[in-house]
Write a protein that holds these residues in place. Structure first.
Motif, mmCIF file in Angstrom:
data_model
loop_
_atom_site.group_PDB
_atom_site.id
_atom_site.type_symbol
_atom_site.label_atom_id
_atom_site.label_comp_id
_atom_site.label_asym_id
_atom_site.label_seq_id
_atom_site.Cartn_x
_atom_site.Cartn_y
_atom_site.Cartn_z
ATOM 1 N N LEU A 1 0.816 -1.209 0.000
ATOM 2 C CA LEU A 1 0.000 0.000 0.000
ATOM 3 C C LEU A 1 0.854 1.265 0.000
ATOM 4 O O LEU A 1 0.407 2.319 -0.484
ATOM 5 C CB LEU A 1 -0.940 -0.009 1.214
ATOM 6 C CG LEU A 1 -2.009 -1.109 1.219
ATOM 7 C CD1 LEU A 1 -2.825 -1.052 2.503
ATOM 8 C CD2 LEU A 1 -2.913 -0.995 -0.006
ATOM 9 N N LYS A 2 2.067 1.186 0.531
ATOM 10 C CA LYS A 2 2.956 2.349 0.541
ATOM 11 C C LYS A 2 3.795 2.431 -0.727
ATOM 12 O O LYS A 2 3.914 3.487 -1.347
ATOM 13 C CB LYS A 2 3.877 2.295 1.768
ATOM 14 C CG LYS A 2 4.895 3.427 1.842
ATOM 15 C CD LYS A 2 4.235 4.788 1.958
ATOM 16 C CE LYS A 2 5.273 5.891 2.121
ATOM 17 N NZ LYS A 2 4.673 7.239 2.191
ATOM 18 N N TYR A 3 4.378 1.307 -1.107
ATOM 19 C CA TYR A 3 5.240 1.257 -2.286
ATOM 20 C C TYR A 3 4.791 0.120 -3.206
ATOM 21 O O TYR A 3 5.412 -0.952 -3.228
ATOM 22 C CB TYR A 3 6.701 1.050 -1.882
ATOM 23 C CG TYR A 3 7.265 2.140 -1.010
ATOM 24 C CD1 TYR A 3 7.329 3.449 -1.462
ATOM 25 C CD2 TYR A 3 7.743 1.860 0.262
ATOM 26 C CE1 TYR A 3 7.851 4.462 -0.669
ATOM 27 C CE2 TYR A 3 8.276 2.857 1.066
ATOM 28 C CZ TYR A 3 8.323 4.157 0.597
ATOM 29 O OH TYR A 3 8.835 5.150 1.383
ATOM 30 N N PRO A 4 3.727 0.330 -3.968
ATOM 31 C CA PRO A 4 3.291 -0.733 -4.890
ATOM 32 C C PRO A 4 4.344 -0.973 -5.958
ATOM 33 O O PRO A 4 5.029 -0.034 -6.392
ATOM 34 C CB PRO A 4 1.997 -0.168 -5.487
ATOM 35 C CG PRO A 4 2.103 1.313 -5.320
ATOM 36 C CD PRO A 4 2.872 1.530 -4.052
ATOM 37 N N PRO A 5 4.512 -2.226 -6.396
ATOM 38 C CA PRO A 5 5.574 -2.534 -7.370
ATOM 39 C C PRO A 5 5.285 -1.948 -8.742
ATOM 40 O O PRO A 5 4.125 -1.730 -9.109
ATOM 41 C CB PRO A 5 5.572 -4.074 -7.407
ATOM 42 C CG PRO A 5 4.172 -4.447 -7.028
ATOM 43 C CD PRO A 5 3.732 -3.418 -6.027
ATOM 44 N N ASN A 6 6.351 -1.709 -9.489
ATOM 45 C CA ASN A 6 6.246 -1.222 -10.856
ATOM 46 C C ASN A 6 6.794 -2.264 -11.823
ATOM 47 O O ASN A 6 7.639 -3.081 -11.450
ATOM 48 C CB ASN A 6 7.038 0.080 -11.024
ATOM 49 C CG ASN A 6 6.470 1.212 -10.201
ATOM 50 O OD1 ASN A 6 5.260 1.302 -9.999
ATOM 51 N ND2 ASN A 6 7.343 2.072 -9.697
ATOM 52 N N PRO A 7 6.337 -2.253 -13.075
ATOM 53 C CA PRO A 7 6.902 -3.163 -14.073
ATOM 54 C C PRO A 7 8.392 -2.926 -14.240
ATOM 55 O O PRO A 7 8.906 -1.846 -13.920
ATOM 56 C CB PRO A 7 6.125 -2.810 -15.352
ATOM 57 C CG PRO A 7 4.876 -2.153 -14.878
ATOM 58 C CD PRO A 7 5.237 -1.437 -13.617
ATOM 59 N N PRO A 8 9.139 -3.928 -14.754
ATOM 60 C CA PRO A 8 10.599 -3.778 -14.901
ATOM 61 C C PRO A 8 11.011 -2.576 -15.740
ATOM 62 O O PRO A 8 12.085 -2.032 -15.545
ATOM 63 C CB PRO A 8 11.003 -5.087 -15.587
ATOM 64 C CG PRO A 8 9.934 -6.057 -15.221
ATOM 65 C CD PRO A 8 8.660 -5.265 -15.131
ATOM 66 N N ALA A 9 10.182 -2.150 -16.677
ATOM 67 C CA ALA A 9 10.556 -1.041 -17.557
ATOM 68 C C ALA A 9 10.312 0.319 -16.932
ATOM 69 O O ALA A 9 10.611 1.343 -17.540
ATOM 70 C CB ALA A 9 9.780 -1.139 -18.871
ATOM 71 N N VAL A 10 9.769 0.359 -15.726
ATOM 72 C CA VAL A 10 9.426 1.621 -15.074
ATOM 73 C C VAL A 10 10.351 1.830 -13.881
ATOM 74 O O VAL A 10 10.566 0.925 -13.080
ATOM 75 C CB VAL A 10 7.955 1.624 -14.608
ATOM 76 C CG1 VAL A 10 7.639 2.909 -13.852
ATOM 77 C CG2 VAL A 10 7.032 1.453 -15.802
ATOM 78 N N LEU B 1 8.092 7.747 6.238
ATOM 79 C CA LEU B 1 8.834 7.283 5.067
ATOM 80 C C LEU B 1 8.566 8.191 3.861
ATOM 81 O O LEU B 1 7.456 8.701 3.697
ATOM 82 C CB LEU B 1 8.443 5.846 4.731
ATOM 83 C CG LEU B 1 8.860 4.800 5.774
ATOM 84 C CD1 LEU B 1 8.254 3.448 5.440
ATOM 85 C CD2 LEU B 1 10.387 4.693 5.844
ATOM 86 N N PRO B 2 9.563 8.392 3.004
ATOM 87 C CA PRO B 2 9.391 9.296 1.856
ATOM 88 C C PRO B 2 8.484 8.684 0.790
ATOM 89 O O PRO B 2 8.351 7.459 0.672
ATOM 90 C CB PRO B 2 10.822 9.456 1.323
ATOM 91 C CG PRO B 2 11.506 8.181 1.716
ATOM 92 C CD PRO B 2 10.923 7.807 3.053
ATOM 93 N N ALA B 3 7.858 9.551 0.028
ATOM 94 C CA ALA B 3 7.036 9.111 -1.097
ATOM 95 C C ALA B 3 7.928 8.947 -2.320
ATOM 96 O O ALA B 3 8.787 9.784 -2.599
ATOM 97 C CB ALA B 3 5.940 10.124 -1.380
ATOM 98 N N ILE B 4 7.735 7.851 -3.035
ATOM 99 C CA ILE B 4 8.520 7.570 -4.235
ATOM 100 C C ILE B 4 7.557 7.255 -5.372
ATOM 101 O O ILE B 4 6.795 6.290 -5.302
ATOM 102 C CB ILE B 4 9.483 6.383 -4.025
ATOM 103 C CG1 ILE B 4 10.467 6.692 -2.897
ATOM 104 C CG2 ILE B 4 10.234 6.070 -5.314
ATOM 105 C CD1 ILE B 4 11.407 5.546 -2.582
ATOM 106 N N ASN B 5 7.591 8.084 -6.404
ATOM 107 C CA ASN B 5 6.732 7.871 -7.562
ATOM 108 C C ASN B 5 7.521 8.201 -8.818
ATOM 109 O O ASN B 5 7.724 9.362 -9.153
ATOM 110 C CB ASN B 5 5.469 8.726 -7.485
ATOM 111 C CG ASN B 5 4.530 8.453 -8.644
ATOM 112 O OD1 ASN B 5 4.661 7.454 -9.352
ATOM 113 N ND2 ASN B 5 3.573 9.335 -8.853
#
Length: 255
Positions: A128-137, A200-204
């Motif tokens: 919920l905090k850091y949802p995974p991203n596809p390998p290309a992202v 914790l910091p936000a990472i987008n």
């Protein structure tokens, strides 16, 4: 009476099957989205740039991947299997150490409760905090930061589960009604999680041009893979310790 070795072997076997089935789920639901994300990345890499005179220059196609897509697909099953075996072993150790403190009606209930707690703390809270991203992202230069913050979220997720259980038991000392104990545990859990999310910091790092539908399909497939793994691990270990197959009396082997 079964020894810790018996419990450990059961955990390893259950973890192996859970990992294989989770890998199958990931292959069916996640791999198509990864292929789509890679196609988007390759299309962006094939785009043309322009020099100072406005002349089109083909972009650098980059290096060939070290592992082919077929190799990555095979590695998916290998990774989920090894992860399942390791997790099954850790689960068996945790079950052995905590069984007598879980205060459940039976061994199977203890296994299910431990699996649920592990899923919430290890999977759901970080997701919920850091949802995974596809390998290309994602930016490769921030991989260390993302790894450290994810691990911190995992630790804080387990801490939140512990806080919820501790608050519920503390409330029970005063003879509180069941709903009060549940409320106290839920409140302690939520307070810990919210505090962790704020600290914790936000990472987008997802580009605005990346398709939102594809992104969330991948994330849900990732969450579904973890859900499958933990669900099968809990159900499998509960079946392995069911009273109908003989009550398991866990014991800690002295060092």
């Amino acid at each position: 009476m079964r020894t810790f070795g018996s419990l450990l072997v059961r955990g390893l076997i259950v973890g192996l099957f859970a990992g294989l089935l989770a890998g199958t789920f990931a292959y069916v639901t996640g791999e198509p989205h990864i292929d789509s994300a890679i196609a988007i990345e390759e299309a962006a890499g094939a785009a043309h740039t322009h020099d100072a005179n406005g002349k089109a220059i083909p972009a650098d196609p980059g290096e060939e991947p070290l592992v082919s897509r077929d190799g990555q697909r095979f590695g998916l099953f290998l990774a989920t299997s090894l992860y399942g075996v390791a997790l099954g072993g850790i689960f068996a150790v945790g079950y052995t150490l905590l069984r007598r403190r879980l205060r459940t009606p039976g061994d199977s209930y203890a296994a299910l409760g431990l699996a649920a707690a592990g899923y919430v703390g290890i999977v759901l809270v970080p997701f919920l905090k850091y949802p995974p991203n596809p390998p290309a992202v994602g930016d490769p230069e921030t991989i260390t930061q993302r790894t450290v913050t994810y691990l911190l979220t995992l630790v804080l997720g387990l801490l939140a589960v512990w806080a919820g259980v501790a608050a519920s038991r503390w409330s029970a000392r005063f003879g509180s009604a069941p709903w009060i104990r549940i409320g106290a545990g839920a409140a302690a859990f939520l307070v810990t999680v919210v505090a962790a999310y704020l600290i914790l910091p936000a990472i987008n790092e997802v580009p605005g041009s990346f398709p939102a539908t594809l992104l969330w399909k991948f994330r849900l497939a990732s969450l579904g893979t973890q859900t499958t793994l933990w669900l099968l691990l809990g159900l499998g270990y509960a079946a392995a310790t069911d009273r109908r197959t003989g009550k398991v009396e866990p014991e800690v082997v002295a060092a």
